[in-house]
Design an enzyme around this catalytic site. Structure first.
Site, short mmCIF file in Angstrom:
data_model
loop_
_atom_site.label_atom_id
_atom_site.label_comp_id
_atom_site.label_asym_id
_atom_site.label_seq_id
_atom_site.Cartn_x
_atom_site.Cartn_y
_atom_site.Cartn_z
N CYS A 1 0.74 -1.03 0.13
CA CYS A 1 -0.36 -0.04 0.11
C CYS A 1 0.78 1.19 0.03
CB CYS A 1 -0.53 -0.11 0.78
SG CYS A 1 -0.27 0.27 2.62
N CYS B 1 2.84 2.02 3.00
CA CYS B 1 4.94 0.91 3.09
C CYS B 1 5.81 1.53 2.13
CB CYS B 1 4.19 -0.53 2.04
SG CYS B 1 2.91 -1.26 3.08
N ASP C 1 -5.12 -28.86 2.71
CA ASP C 1 -3.94 -29.04 3.60
C ASP C 1 -4.87 -29.33 4.76
OD1 ASP C 1 -1.09 -29.78 4.92
OD2 ASP C 1 -1.47 -27.75 4.70
N ASP D 1 0.17 -25.62 2.23
CA ASP D 1 1.20 -24.03 2.14
C ASP D 1 2.58 -24.59 2.07
OD1 ASP D 1 0.38 -25.10 4.61
OD2 ASP D 1 1.72 -23.42 5.68
N ASP E 1 3.53 -29.60 0.86
CA ASP E 1 2.84 -29.50 0.01
C ASP E 1 2.98 -29.23 -1.50
OD1 ASP E 1 0.51 -30.32 1.92
OD2 ASP E 1 1.23 -28.04 2.96
#
Lengths: 773, 50
Positions: free
Chosen positions: A53, A56, A459, A644, A648
């Site tokens: 944004c 930032c 997961d 994640d 995985d």
């Protein structure tokens, strides 16, 4: 503003990297990535994936410009990169990187040479320049063409044709290169793509028009040729823009597995050594809060190691002498000495990554809708043009000039202008809508695949749950006890300690000032408060007398003060708040939902019951997960994989489509097609809905393009496709297709209510801070 | 006819100026961060982009 990337560290002796392991990766040598053009000047590119944004941008640039040595600092929001120039020694790089890390941004050095970023930028620049040239030529040639169509007399017409040729021919030569190159590459391997009919039509139109101009003919198609290129380049540029958008932020992350490690020699001298020079048998020291850089066997020290990314197990495992540890897991509480058994390309992590790449290769066989259309379209168009030529040659008794002219007109009018825009326009609009809903899309093909899924595999740790423990029934715990526990826990990086510290901060409880705190890796914390010894840790360590029904490694902590009764803190892995809703909604949409996890069977079964998932597997290895997903795929199913962890990643790559939360490991984010922000699971549903609508719109666009051809082609075959008719038909069809694509935007709520992250401490979704800013 | 001899070069020149301006903008990096540009207008103080 809701966009502060991380909460500030709690008071007390916090570790240098912040309480939740963010900030710069320990031991990264930024100076090695800095470059210099002139002596005494340095340049460094940093990746900061959390930039999202205006605030930032401002915080980073202000902080960097405040540094006395920095001469220029610039945040690039599209690529999530920070470029810094400074005056002084290259070694300042570490300090400068530290300035950004101190703001709470997760940063990594950006290796410009290896990443594909520079290539993408060059390609995007080439397309933009070609687009500008085509636009310029189209505008000016059209200006001349309009006066020709409105009846310019012979001499004027001839002059205008020459002028048009003068503008159009160089423009086509320049702006057409992306198409000619791709067409040539396809022809060389004896195949047809969409660029073959495009190139043929443009080149033939130019050649034919030049012939007409030289012979003072009446009709020239220069305007059609450049306009065609202009429209197609718009489509091409949009396609490219979308592919690079998320790609640039996500792709370069993977290159940053551990680069160096601290090697301990026989006479206890410690040296920082690049990972390539580390051999089996060496001993490596791993500090608390550092990622393990190698696979190996612990030969000194005791610690808790967070395995959740590797195995999906939610409880950290205590390791001691003789235990096997793997690269990529996080050392939490104590220093470990590890005897290297494998490093670099032979570790389990490297295995997982190569598995991931293999799975991705098999996915590359997926044929995109547009290419599928091209395979049918190109031969058909060329066939019709050839038949037109032969037909007229026969009908007109050998008038090859008229026959060739008509055949070229057929090629021009059927040139897949609308078809070339049909897919990219829809996909760029869809990716914009997704972006505002907090979902990043990696490439357009993924959007097509997501619309085709019929099975969902989830997961557990980090996907259905947040992967961070939360205290069960915190209300029954006494405020004083909690303050005391927080006084101890703020000294530790153990996930359970962090949960207690966070809870105390959330309730505005000031931690008691516990002194002389020491951490016993694998056991717990001890300290002195008010002259009394206090312990926080494993039950059998704090209060050996009170051991009762111990069912192994449960998520609990025990607080023991003096001789009083111990206070128990029980934890559970926090479920994403909307996980039950998402699971039931997926079922309602008719997809079988399955859960795969590397965690212990008991924990998995409990969660499956809670969510109503009948099919679940526990304690599965990364290979098993990937094979399972691949076998579902080969049995004709289209699997959406949501996960994640590192474990995985191969399964994510194997899935027909895959989604990962932004909290995922680098490998997970790289393997997934979509990445969503925030603490809720709803973006999965949102992405699927948008993908289905996008597919419908693409199909409509194909139908519109086909409809246009049904009307235009007979006209062209009969010889009625004058340059004026071609110009109108082409622009109208392109506008209709683009307008249809924009409908995707109309019926979508500006802020997808489900995707706006409202969870505590989380990063807000993209749409959130626009309104907040 | 004579006015055409003036007007056509003028039209082409204007177009070429536009094209040149675009090429300049592209070369000077103004198209490198389209999202950032949209966000930067929200920052109040007018710092000179470095």
């Amino acid at each position: 503003m809701a966009c502060h990337a991380r909460t500030s560290p709690p008071a007390g002796p916090a570790p240098p990297n912040g309480p939740d392991g963010t900030g710069t990766q320990p031991g990264t040598d930024y100076a090695a990535y800095a470059s210099t053009e002139r002596a005494g000047h340095g340049h460094l590119d940093l990746m900061a994936p959390d930039i999202h944004c205006a605030g930032c941008i401002k915080r980073i640039e202000t902080a960097l410009n405040a540094h006395p040595a920095v001469t220029a600092a610039r945040v690039n929001m599209s690529t999530k990169r920070v470029a810094v120039d400074w005056c002084g020694d290259l070694a300042l790089a570490d300090e400068i990187a530290g300035t950004v890390a101190a703001l709470g941004f997760d940063i990594r050095p950006f290796d410009g040479d290896r990443a594909s970023g520079a290539q993408d930028a060059a390609r995007s620049r080439e397309l933009l320049l070609a687009l500008a040239v085509a636009g310029f030529a189209a505008g000016n040639v059209m200006l001349l063409s309009v006066s020709i169509w409105s009846g310019a007399p012979d001499a004027t017409r001839a002059m205008f044709h020459w002028l048009s040729a003068l503008i159009a021919l160089p423009a086509v030569g320049y702006a057409g290169r992306p198409f000619f190159r791709s067409a040539w590459a396809a022809l060389k391997v004896r195949s047809l793509n969409m660029d073959v009919p495009i190139s043929l039509a443009v080149l033939l139109a130019c050649a034919m028009s030049l012939y007409e101009t030289v012979n003072l003919g009446e009709e020239a198609y220069f305007d059609a040729a450049v306009m065609l290129l202009f429209f197609l380049l718009v489509g091409r540029y949009l396609d490219h823009l979308m592919r690079t958008r998320a790609h640039s932020a996500l792709h370069a992350l993977l290159s940053l597995t551990a680069k160096s490690a601290t090697v301990v020699s026989d006479d206890a001298v410690r040296t920082r050594t690049p990972i390539d020079d580390i051999e089996a048998g060496m001993v490596v020291a791993v500090a608390p809060d550092e990622c393990l850089p190698v696979d190996g066997i612990v030969c000194g020290g005791t610690s808790d190691v967070d395995l959740s990314m590797m195995t999906g197990e939610s409880v950290p495992r205590t390791v001691e002498r003789g235990d096997m540890v793997h690269e990529g897991t996080m050392n939490l509480t104590g220093e470990l000495l590890v005897q290297v058994s494998a490093s670099g390309a032979t570790t389990l992590l490297a295995d997982i990554i190569s598995m991931m790449e293999a799975a991705e290769k098999s996915k590359a066989r997926y044929v995109r809708l547009a290419d599928m259309a091209a395979r049918v379209y190109a031969p058909l168009v060329h066939g019709i043009a050839a038949l037109t030529f032969l037909g007229w040659l026969w009908a007109s008794g050998g008038d090859w000039h008229f026959a060739a002219f008509t055949a070229v007109a057929v090629l021009i009018i059927t040139c897949p202008c609308a078809l070339g825009l049909a897919v990219p326009v829809v996909q760029i609009v869809a990716s914009g809508v997704l972006f505002r809903g907090g979902v990043l899309l990696k490439d357009g093909a993924a959007l097509e695949r997501l619309a085709e899924i019929d099975t969902v595999v989830l997961d557990k740790t980090g996907t259905l749950t947040l992967g961070r423990p939360r205290l069960v029934s915190p209300a029954v715990i006494d405020v004083d006890q909690l303050a005391l526990a927080a006084g101890l826990s703020r000294h530790s990086n153990h996930p359970l300690s962090r949960a207690i510290t966070a809870l105390a901060a959330q309730r505005n409880i000031t931690p008691h000032n516990v002194v002389a705190v020491t951490e016993q890796p694998g056991l717990g914390l001890s300290g002195t408060y008010d002259g009394m010894q206090v312990f926080l840790g494993r039950r059998d360590w704090c209060a050996p007398a009170a051991v009762e029904d111990d069912d192994g490694r449960q998520l609990e902590l025990c607080l023991q003060t003096g001789h009083g009764a111990p206070q128990m803190f029980r934890f559970e892995d926090e479920l994403r708040t909307d996980a039950p809703f998402v699971v039931s909604e997926l079922k309602r949409r008719g997809f079988p939902v399955e859960m795969l996890s590397g965690d212990r069977p008991k924990a998995v079964a409990r969660l499956a019951r809670k969510l109503g998932i009948a099919e679940y597997r526990a304690q599965w290895t990364p290979e098993a997960k990937a094979h399972y997903v691949a076998s579902l795929n080969s049995s004709g199913k289209h699997v959406l994989m949501v996960g994640d962890g590192l474990n995985d990643a191969p399964a994510l790559a194997a899935g027909h489509a895959s989604i990962a939360p932004s909290s995922a490991t680098d490998a997970g984010r790289t393997a997934a097609d979509f990445v969503f922000l925030g603490d809720r699971l709803q973006p999965v549903l949102f992405a699927h809905r948008i993908a289905c609508r996008a597919r419908r719109l693409v199909m409509q666009n194909f139908a519109l393009a086909a409809g246009y051809n049904l009307i235009a082609v007979p006209l062209a075959i009969l010889g009625y496709a004058s340059p004026l008719v071609a110009a109108i038909a082409m622009s109208v069809s392109s506008l209709i297709v683009t307008g249809n694509a924009l409908r995707l935007r109309l019926n979508t709520p500006r802020q997808h209510p489900d995707a706006v992250a409202t969870a505590p401490g989380g990063k807000a979704a993209g749409s959130d801070e626009r309104s907040a800013a | 006819m004579t006015n055409l001899l003036l007007l056509i070069p003028v039209a082409l020149l204007l177009g070429a100026i536009g094209l040149g301006a675009f090429v300049w903008a592209l070369r000077s990096g103004q198209f490198e961060d389209l999202e950032g540009a949209a966000m930067r207008i929200l920052n109040d103080d007018d710092e000179k982009p470095s």
